[in-house]
Write a protein that holds these residues in place. Sequence first.
Motif, PDB file in Angstrom:
ATOM      1  N   ALA A   1      -5.031 -15.580 -16.416  1.00  0.00           N
ATOM      2  CA  ALA A   1      -5.887 -15.255 -15.271  1.00  0.00           C
ATOM      3  C   ALA A   1      -5.219 -15.670 -13.958  1.00  0.00           C
ATOM      4  N   LEU A   2      -4.563 -16.817 -13.954  1.00  0.00           N
ATOM      5  CA  LEU A   2      -3.923 -17.286 -12.715  1.00  0.00           C
ATOM      6  C   LEU A   2      -2.753 -16.383 -12.327  1.00  0.00           C
ATOM      7  N   PHE A   3      -1.960 -15.944 -13.312  1.00  0.00           N
ATOM      8  CA  PHE A   3      -0.862 -15.017 -13.000  1.00  0.00           C
ATOM      9  C   PHE A   3      -1.410 -13.681 -12.498  1.00  0.00           C
ATOM     10  N   MET A   4      -2.537 -13.244 -13.068  1.00  0.00           N
ATOM     11  CA  MET A   4      -3.132 -11.984 -12.598  1.00  0.00           C
ATOM     12  C   MET A   4      -3.617 -12.137 -11.157  1.00  0.00           C
ATOM     13  N   ALA A   5      -4.132 -13.323 -10.817  1.00  0.00           N
ATOM     14  CA  ALA A   5      -4.582 -13.550  -9.443  1.00  0.00           C
ATOM     15  C   ALA A   5      -3.413 -13.462  -8.473  1.00  0.00           C
ATOM     16  N   SER A   6      -2.262 -14.039  -8.829  1.00  0.00           N
ATOM     17  CA  SER A   6      -1.150 -13.977  -7.881  1.00  0.00           C
ATOM     18  C   SER A   6      -0.592 -12.559  -7.821  1.00  0.00           C
ATOM     19  N   GLY A   7      -0.587 -11.839  -8.945  1.00  0.00           N
ATOM     20  CA  GLY A   7      -0.168 -10.431  -8.912  1.00  0.00           C
ATOM     21  C   GLY A   7      -1.079  -9.611  -8.017  1.00  0.00           C
ATOM     22  N   LEU A   8      -2.389  -9.853  -8.153  1.00  0.00           N
ATOM     23  CA  LEU A   8      -3.368  -9.109  -7.348  1.00  0.00           C
ATOM     24  C   LEU A   8      -3.168  -9.382  -5.861  1.00  0.00           C
ATOM     25  N   CYS A   9      -2.985 -10.654  -5.511  1.00  0.00           N
ATOM     26  CA  CYS A   9      -2.868 -11.002  -4.090  1.00  0.00           C
ATOM     27  C   CYS A   9      -1.571 -10.462  -3.493  1.00  0.00           C
ATOM     28  N   ALA A  10      -0.471 -10.527  -4.254  1.00  0.00           N
ATOM     29  CA  ALA A  10       0.784  -9.963  -3.756  1.00  0.00           C
ATOM     30  C   ALA A  10       0.632  -8.457  -3.569  1.00  0.00           C
ATOM     31  N   ALA A  11      -0.039  -7.812  -4.517  1.00  0.00           N
ATOM     32  CA  ALA A  11      -0.254  -6.364  -4.405  1.00  0.00           C
ATOM     33  C   ALA A  11      -1.129  -6.047  -3.204  1.00  0.00           C
ATOM     34  N   PHE A  12      -2.122  -6.886  -2.938  1.00  0.00           N
ATOM     35  CA  PHE A  12      -2.992  -6.640  -1.784  1.00  0.00           C
ATOM     36  C   PHE A  12      -2.170  -6.654  -0.493  1.00  0.00           C
ATOM     37  N   VAL A  13      -1.305  -7.661  -0.358  1.00  0.00           N
ATOM     38  CA  VAL A  13      -0.519  -7.766   0.874  1.00  0.00           C
ATOM     39  C   VAL A  13       0.442  -6.580   0.998  1.00  0.00           C
ATOM     40  N   GLY A  14       1.038  -6.160  -0.112  1.00  0.00           N
ATOM     41  CA  GLY A  14       1.926  -4.994  -0.070  1.00  0.00           C
ATOM     42  C   GLY A  14       1.178  -3.750   0.388  1.00  0.00           C
ATOM     43  N   MET A  15      -0.003  -3.561  -0.176  1.00  0.00           N
ATOM     44  CA  MET A  15      -0.826  -2.404   0.169  1.00  0.00           C
ATOM     45  C   MET A  15      -1.270  -2.479   1.638  1.00  0.00           C
ATOM     46  N   GLU A  16      -1.646  -3.683   2.059  1.00  0.00           N
ATOM     47  CA  GLU A  16      -2.087  -3.893   3.449  1.00  0.00           C
ATOM     48  C   GLU A  16      -0.955  -3.551   4.421  1.00  0.00           C
ATOM     49  N   GLN A  17       0.274  -3.991   4.078  1.00  0.00           N
ATOM     50  CA  GLN A  17       1.411  -3.706   4.965  1.00  0.00           C
ATOM     51  C   GLN A  17       1.675  -2.205   5.060  1.00  0.00           C
TER      52      GLN A  17
ATOM     53  N   ILE B   1      -0.347 -25.813  -9.147  1.00  0.00           N
ATOM     54  CA  ILE B   1      -1.211 -26.909  -9.594  1.00  0.00           C
ATOM     55  C   ILE B   1      -1.344 -26.866 -11.115  1.00  0.00           C
ATOM     56  N   ALA B   2      -1.386 -25.656 -11.659  1.00  0.00           N
ATOM     57  CA  ALA B   2      -1.500 -25.509 -13.113  1.00  0.00           C
ATOM     58  C   ALA B   2      -0.159 -25.691 -13.812  1.00  0.00           C
ATOM     59  N   GLY B   3       0.906 -25.940 -13.037  1.00  0.00           N
ATOM     60  CA  GLY B   3       2.213 -26.214 -13.624  1.00  0.00           C
ATOM     61  C   GLY B   3       3.111 -24.999 -13.791  1.00  0.00           C
ATOM     62  N   GLN B   4       2.829 -23.910 -13.044  1.00  0.00           N
ATOM     63  CA  GLN B   4       3.613 -22.681 -13.201  1.00  0.00           C
ATOM     64  C   GLN B   4       4.146 -22.189 -11.859  1.00  0.00           C
ATOM     65  N   LEU B   5       5.187 -21.355 -11.948  1.00  0.00           N
ATOM     66  CA  LEU B   5       5.737 -20.712 -10.756  1.00  0.00           C
ATOM     67  C   LEU B   5       5.606 -19.206 -10.909  1.00  0.00           C
ATOM     68  N   ASP B   6       5.529 -18.490  -9.790  1.00  0.00           N
ATOM     69  CA  ASP B   6       5.561 -17.034  -9.867  1.00  0.00           C
ATOM     70  C   ASP B   6       6.527 -16.498  -8.814  1.00  0.00           C
ATOM     71  N   LEU B   7       7.687 -16.061  -9.267  1.00  0.00           N
ATOM     72  CA  LEU B   7       8.672 -15.477  -8.348  1.00  0.00           C
ATOM     73  C   LEU B   7       8.459 -13.974  -8.200  1.00  0.00           C
ATOM     74  N   SER B   8       7.780 -13.365  -9.160  1.00  0.00           N
ATOM     75  CA  SER B   8       7.702 -11.906  -9.191  1.00  0.00           C
ATOM     76  C   SER B   8       6.905 -11.328  -8.023  1.00  0.00           C
ATOM     77  N   ILE B   9       6.139 -12.164  -7.319  1.00  0.00           N
ATOM     78  CA  ILE B   9       5.413 -11.674  -6.147  1.00  0.00           C
ATOM     79  C   ILE B   9       6.356 -10.968  -5.176  1.00  0.00           C
TER      80      ILE B   9
END
Lengths: 357, 271
Positions: free
Chosen positions: A246-262, A89-97
Amino acid sequence: MTSDASRAATTAAPNPAQDAAPPAPRARRSLGGLLRRPETGSLIGLAAVFAFFSFFGGADFLSAGGFASWLNVASELGIIALPVGLLMIAGQLDLSIGTILPASSMTVAIVSGRFGAPIVVGILASLALGLAVGYLNGALVVRTKVPSFVVTLATLFAVAGFTLGLSVILTGSTSVALTAPEPAKGLIGDYVGGKFQTSIFWWIGAVVVVEFVLHRSRYGNWILALGGDPVSARNAGIPVDRLTIALFMASGLCAAFVGMEQAILFNSAQVSAGQSFIFNSIIAVVVGGVLLTGGYGTVAGIVFGTMTFAIVNQGIFYTGFDANWASAIIGALLLAAVLMNNTFRNMAMSVAARPKA
Amino acid sequence: MPVPLLKLTNVNKSFGPIDVLHGISLEIFAGETLCLLGDNGAGKSTLIKILSGVHKPTTGAVEMDGAPLAFDSPRDAAERGIATVHQFGGTFPLMSIGRSFFVGAEPTRRVGPLRVFDRKTANETAVRAVRKLGITRIDDGDRLVGGLSGGERQALAIARAVHFGAKVLILDEPTAALGVKEAAHVLRIVLQARQSGIAVVFITHNVVHALTVGDHFAVLIRGAKAADFRKGEKSREEITDLMAGGEHMAELEAEIEGFNAAAGQAPEAVR
Ligand SMILES: Nc1ncnc2c1ncn2[C@@H]1O[C@H](COP(=O)(O)OP(=O)(O)O)[C@@H](O)[C@H]1O
Ligand SMILES: [Mg+2]
């Protein structure tokens, strides 16, 4: 009107009277208005997919086990799709997740599994890693003005390299075992009722938070404006650089959460997990009606898109069809969603153009 | 003479080797409309970008209320009361009217520990502000800006500037893409803003529009100020000739009329 006197007299009148304003009529809410909401298209898509697999998948698909199988997939994908959606929505992509996820898995497994640190330390280390890579992505995008597609493609590979290299150095292996003690296991990576992953509850929590941020806080307005027209957004005083980071940090955090959860759920971590989340999160978000070019999207839409993806992905196993057909369905759905969302968006925009009754 | 709200003295602007503006001096007064006239490429947009903080002049001075100043950014200019509606962009088509009206200045209310965007206030304020400018077709702040006509979008942008207390309102070709009736609406709104004491800088290459709203005119030709005069000092024909770079438009118009007459049509004015 051109006299010097009138010039002088009117110098200090910055804000003409509010009082003489005609009253604003009450906004009308109607079924027509609901039908014109762009995420209505994604809801229709979800309903169609659900009906399709209910028909061909039968009672098994509609059993608790059937629900669990797609909800589990939806929850992990959904936790990542939410911040990826905000970024889009903010006009960015994040592949690094795609590599933050396994890097985070390996971090918690190495710190708490291999080296025996308390699980809290492992969890915090893995989340910190996600935040750090997210910060790096955001800072690079803001400073260099290089498109985020390229920046996060670079960090995708860099993180993959570090994860593999460090894992081999530290553990001599590409997979590490982890036994998380309670309550960490029960709270983060376990099954409820033997079927439903705890991540479903984390997903619900994330939906509530992101719904608040996007639709009920001022930051949501900033995100929409940033994606709609970055130059105007900056001119309006929005701290666009900090917001982007901040938005990139949010996606990094959420991807890290799922990795840790798995890692906690499966009691082990692999360096190669997670690549599928790159495309899947983008698909979920686009099927959910978020505009690829930024400036529009809703949390409801992202949730519908995530569920649609998960139902197709898992529902196929309940039908008699070859599982390979799931990809074909997802491809068709993606195209249909993009076309349908365009139609709904045009309808929503043209609403005001019809003559007034 | 009263102190001008904004004053440019001998302003030059070049982009690398390209000189776009040469020796521009201008004065802008509260409660007056300055019309900037000129053909495409004359440098009108570049000039107002200097006034709105987008560009810094290469040389020359900018003064506000008699004090010299340099805008650091468009934000800086906006904070000093200079509101600009740029020629292209500047609105968020996929945002609601209420949301786009308050971008960067969102009204919030407290709900427990949280600060919540006050959609109701935002929508009502935005709708009231545009309705005050006579755009009564807008009645729902939840509608998307993209659903508005060009004139309504201009009205929304002007209403926003007025609401946030602009002292100078800069409009870059606000009527260029509009139909006759819509353009008339925008001209009326410009007059309304000027009457409330705002200084208006109105860019156009339509002489009729300029004469309708302008108190004071400046004509740019290839980046230089070719003329500067007040209302009533020059005729429509003289202004048209000036804008065409001093060529005799009357001759051209006569020639066109000649063709029309030859084709057996009633002669029509070009504009
Ligand atoms: N950023 C820029 N870099 C180089 N040249 C520019 C730039 N902005 C404008 N120009 C040039 O300056 C001239 C005046 O442009 P502009 O101010 O947009 O004219 P107008 O608004 O009067 O049509 C044009 O020749 C244009 O190409
Ligand atoms: Mg221009």
